[in-house]
Design an enzyme around this catalytic site. Sequence first.
Site, PDB file in Angstrom:
ATOM      1  N   TYR A   1      94.517   4.842  -1.765  1.00 54.49           N
ATOM      2  CA  TYR A   1      93.102   5.202  -1.358  1.00 54.49           C
ATOM      3  C   TYR A   1      92.859   6.803  -1.733  1.00 54.49           C
ATOM      4  O   TYR A   1      91.859   7.215  -2.473  1.00 54.49           O
ATOM      5  CB  TYR A   1      92.752   5.065   0.079  1.00 54.49           C
TER       6      TYR A   1
ATOM      7  N   SER B   1      85.860  10.750  -1.146  1.00 54.04           N
ATOM      8  CA  SER B   1      86.008  10.982   0.313  1.00 54.04           C
ATOM      9  C   SER B   1      86.955  12.215   0.427  1.00 54.04           C
ATOM     10  O   SER B   1      87.777  12.575  -0.665  1.00 54.04           O
ATOM     11  CB  SER B   1      87.237   9.741   0.698  1.00 54.04           C
TER      12      SER B   1
HETATM   13  P1  NDP Z   1      82.636  -0.755   3.839  1.00 55.54           P
HETATM   14  O1  NDP Z   1      83.963  -1.396   4.040  1.00 55.54           O
HETATM   15  O2  NDP Z   1      81.783  -0.861   5.168  1.00 55.54           O
HETATM   16  O3  NDP Z   1      81.826  -1.559   2.803  1.00 55.54           O
HETATM   17  C1  NDP Z   1      82.553  -1.554   1.426  1.00 55.54           C
HETATM   18  C2  NDP Z   1      81.481  -2.524   0.505  1.00 55.54           C
HETATM   19  O4  NDP Z   1      82.211  -2.427  -0.600  1.00 55.54           O
HETATM   20  C3  NDP Z   1      81.042  -3.659   0.985  1.00 55.54           C
HETATM   21  O5  NDP Z   1      79.517  -3.852   0.801  1.00 55.54           O
HETATM   22  C4  NDP Z   1      81.689  -4.677   0.218  1.00 55.54           C
HETATM   23  O6  NDP Z   1      81.055  -5.746   0.048  1.00 55.54           O
HETATM   24  C5  NDP Z   1      81.728  -3.784  -1.165  1.00 55.54           C
HETATM   25  N1  NDP Z   1      82.974  -4.139  -1.995  1.00 55.54           N
HETATM   26  C6  NDP Z   1      84.153  -3.992  -1.665  1.00 55.54           C
HETATM   27  N2  NDP Z   1      85.214  -4.675  -2.646  1.00 55.54           N
HETATM   28  C7  NDP Z   1      84.317  -5.372  -3.451  1.00 55.54           C
HETATM   29  C8  NDP Z   1      84.564  -6.050  -4.620  1.00 55.54           C
HETATM   30  N3  NDP Z   1      85.631  -6.485  -5.159  1.00 55.54           N
HETATM   31  N4  NDP Z   1      83.237  -6.441  -5.397  1.00 55.54           N
HETATM   32  C9  NDP Z   1      82.106  -5.930  -4.817  1.00 55.54           C
HETATM   33  N5  NDP Z   1      81.778  -5.224  -3.819  1.00 55.54           N
HETATM   34  C10 NDP Z   1      82.803  -4.910  -3.156  1.00 55.54           C
HETATM   35  O7  NDP Z   1      82.879   0.322   3.540  1.00 55.54           O
HETATM   36  P2  NDP Z   1      82.100   1.933   3.780  1.00 55.54           P
HETATM   37  O8  NDP Z   1      80.477   1.665   3.917  1.00 55.54           O
HETATM   38  O9  NDP Z   1      82.784   2.487   4.888  1.00 55.54           O
HETATM   39  O10 NDP Z   1      82.503   2.712   2.295  1.00 55.54           O
HETATM   40  C11 NDP Z   1      81.419   2.896   1.439  1.00 55.54           C
HETATM   41  C12 NDP Z   1      82.036   3.767   0.548  1.00 55.54           C
HETATM   42  O11 NDP Z   1      82.140   5.311   1.273  1.00 55.54           O
HETATM   43  C13 NDP Z   1      83.434   3.934  -0.080  1.00 55.54           C
HETATM   44  O12 NDP Z   1      83.632   4.211  -1.414  1.00 55.54           O
HETATM   45  C14 NDP Z   1      84.346   4.713   0.748  1.00 55.54           C
HETATM   46  O13 NDP Z   1      85.699   4.966   0.155  1.00 55.54           O
HETATM   47  C15 NDP Z   1      83.482   5.837   1.050  1.00 55.54           C
HETATM   48  N6  NDP Z   1      83.725   6.334   2.285  1.00 55.54           N
HETATM   49  C16 NDP Z   1      83.714   5.749   3.505  1.00 55.54           C
HETATM   50  C17 NDP Z   1      83.908   6.696   4.757  1.00 55.54           C
HETATM   51  C18 NDP Z   1      83.906   6.389   6.027  1.00 55.54           C
HETATM   52  O14 NDP Z   1      84.250   6.690   7.104  1.00 55.54           O
HETATM   53  N7  NDP Z   1      83.333   5.068   6.285  1.00 55.54           N
HETATM   54  C19 NDP Z   1      84.498   8.004   4.318  1.00 55.54           C
HETATM   55  C20 NDP Z   1      84.774   8.539   3.198  1.00 55.54           C
HETATM   56  C21 NDP Z   1      84.407   7.785   2.158  1.00 55.54           C
HETATM   57  P3  NDP Z   1      81.523  -7.295  -0.216  1.00 55.54           P
HETATM   58  O15 NDP Z   1      82.713  -7.482   0.787  1.00 55.54           O
HETATM   59  O16 NDP Z   1      80.394  -8.068   0.193  1.00 55.54           O
HETATM   60  O17 NDP Z   1      82.061  -7.318  -1.426  1.00 55.54           O
END
Ligand code: NDP
Length: 247
Positions: free
Chosen positions: A158, A145
């Site tokens: 974060y 990020s």
């Molecule tokens: P979401 O919150 O939409 O999705 C996060 C995903 O991570 C879900 O599938 C969730 O699945 C999984 N997850 C979270 N905790 C756990 C856990 N303990 N075990 C297994 N799986 C886990 O996030 P985004 O799609 O927005 O983000 C994806 C990536 O992109 C992240 O690394 C984020 O930091 C990065 N990012 C996003 C930005 C944005 O604007 N959206 C900007 C910059 C970076 P579940 O809850 O089913 O376990």
Amino acid sequence: MTLDLTGRVAVVTGASRGIGYFIARELAAAGAHVIAVARTVGGLEELDDQIKADGRGQATLVPLDLTDMPGIDRLGGAIHERWGKLDILVANAGVLGVISPIGHVEAKTFEKVMTVNVTSTWRLIRSVDPLLRLSDAGRAIILSSNAAHSARAFWAPYAASKAAVETMMRSWAHETQSLPLRVNAADPGATRTAMRAQAVPGEDPDTLPHPQEIARRIVPLASPDLKETGLIYQAKHNRFVTYRQPE
Ligand code: NDP
């Protein structure tokens, strides 16, 4: 040029929704067998249905909480037994924690962010690095990020976690630069997902790119033709950088 990942095996974490869901779909659409990891079984099943409906590639669903470190080790063992290699790792799962003055962050929130974003990413790398080395064109993509570099006020846990995974990625890339393995980070930029809505609740989501659009930009980093390693790919600008400048 169309990306062909037929016969390639990919792990995608955080595949139940958001960016990871669409990266998994795009990898499968290119012919890959996607090992989809997340906690929410419903989201994984929806992904599986969609991949079947898309008519290309396949999914193996792995409901796993990434705070379960021995579970991550077992995942590597299971992939070794079934496929004997791994071609693509997308370490995408992440949590935001809380947007708050640093002194107000609760210990359990800080620890959760570090465990999910940093420690589980390291554990996953440790679990699958030997398998990626067995691929003729191993590719690792670690989701990062801009927060890692902008050090925005109130985003400390974060931001620190993303700086940590970027640095880990670069060390790993240095270790493996003489191998076919290519290791990069991908910064999606602000994207229309649940995490973004949690971070910036007042924002109109329609002003942000859809995660499918961002996934389509990131998936070419899994191409066997990719040359770059140890870099950060900024999806918003469609460019690789070494050290990102704050925007
Ligand atoms: P979401 O919150 O939409 O999705 C996060 C995903 O991570 C879900 O599938 C969730 O699945 C999984 N997850 C979270 N905790 C756990 C856990 N303990 N075990 C297994 N799986 C886990 O996030 P985004 O799609 O927005 O983000 C994806 C990536 O992109 C992240 O690394 C984020 O930091 C990065 N990012 C996003 C930005 C944005 O604007 N959206 C900007 C910059 C970076 P579940 O809850 O089913 O376990």
